[in-house]
Design a protein around this motif. Sequence first.
Motif: not given
Length: 595
Positions: A65-73, A386-389
């Motif tokens: 969940n941290i991957i989506l929460a740390l997204n930079i639009p 790498t692919l997920v990020l």
Amino acid sequence: MNERLEKANSRKASRVSHMDIDESELNDPFQALMEKAGNHGRYQTLYNFLFVGGLAFSGAMIYMNIILALNIPDHWCTVHGRENTNFTLDQWRDITLPKQADNRGRETFSNCEMFQMNFTEIQDWSTWNTSLRTNQTQACQNGWSYDKTWYESTIPTDHNWVCAKDLFVTNVFVVGRVTEVAGSFILGQMGDSYGRRLVYYISVVFCSLGRIGSIMCTSSYTWFLIMSGIVGLTVNSLFQSPQIIGMEISREEDRSRIAFFQSCGWSIGTTFMPLLYWWLGHWDSFMWLTSLPTATVLIFSKYVIESPRWLISKRRFRDAIVQLRKIAKINGRHFDVTEKELAEIYSQDKQDVTYGIASLFAGWRLARNTTIMGFSWCVVAVSYFTLVLFSSRMAGNPFLNFLYQSIVEIPAYIVGRYLGDTYGRRFTNSVSFLVSFVTCVPIIVYATDERYEYLMIYLATFVKFLNALTFFTVNLQCLEIYPTCMRQTGVALGTILANAIGVLAPYLVYLGTTVNIRAPYYILGTLFLLGGIGALFLPETLHKKLPDTMEEAGNFGRHDKFFSLPKPPLAPEPNQSLSAHPELTKLTQTQEVSP
């Protein structure tokens, strides 16, 4: 006379057919014990659904969940003065922001600079044009504006982790990888020294507290890093301990099924997660809802057992009897073997003296297997992260991009299970790596061309499919190749090496999003090629019993032929598998508990 001759020839053929198989591969007294307690009953079904699949579902969300929460639009400097005009947003940015080249070489608006000019002082916009504008630029002076097409809020948008702080997000992922290395090293060896169940409890508690703490500490970057690191310390053993116990109390033919349970639980969790964030829009409510389910698993703690196979390897026969009777009770069976009888069964076996991770390199064959398994884990991990990020930073809907990369995992596990159970783990592992390498070639060729944007998404998704297939196989191989006394340490070593090189994944993504979009695929393609070649030199684990001792692990695959596919072993002659342990003869008479 002819009958005696035929029997003699039959026995001779049997000896020939078995001469290339280690005796240890045919002689597994623990399976006889588990058959008496039930190695394919209600308890195994309950355990697999609840602790293997269920914990994988909740654990995947608390991990990812941290991957989506740390997204930079998409973001740009806030420049005041537009309220005095009738310009559209794009027209205003064209006037107030300089241009820069993005990772595809396209000219876009700068994310971090603005023209050094006070646009609020302009009174008559009808006579103003860009020739009156200064060409000098400066860093953003009034904060940033964010594209809210997909996200109402993320952690970086709430705290402005951009531009001068643009490595804040990357560093969070790196700290997570580093602490995963440390946690895997410590808890992996604890699992083999002090038990799988203890490590399970530590993992659930620390994962839950760490992620909840990180939600509450975003205002302090230092504490946010610490809490994220606590999650990393225990997150791998959260998946490993239940799966290892499940493997050790089940039939040989159920091992791929258990790995499938866990893999599907993971994929369902990561598929559900982006849809939840898309619906909620705000990172804090999303993080709470995806973090709490892991802690609720503690409600079912009475069904958590210690692995009786591990207890026997530690000569803790009384404790092993307790666990076997607990399994037998739920399975509706009667387990009447005593501690004395169990000690007699294993009286010929010596307890292995191990020296932590160093024991995995004892002898050429085991050292070779450990090295190749470690490298396979490295390739799987760095490509996965790498692919997920990268998926959350690709063009289009970030939630659907993440969803596509997650949902393809489920059919990948189905295919991986079929290929692994039909053609073997070694063949499946190698071919998947090599096809991934081939798929990277068109991505590298067409990645910079916007006309092939969707083709790139489809190819990247296919690589993710292959990555999931390889992960399934590598994970299964790793569990099957190490002895009971070192199984969790062996899996942990793979995780340690995977996360050590996995530290590179966030930087590969940073390189691909800010410098050259093709750069990550050059590196991944090379790793896939090397992984595919290396996997061919692993022993086949299909139709082999789990090794229990260091000696068995050291001989594992000794008689394998390089150019061959696995075949089911011939059925042993009556009582052949029990010949080394006469005390086991009584166990063949399994009695079910009367209703």
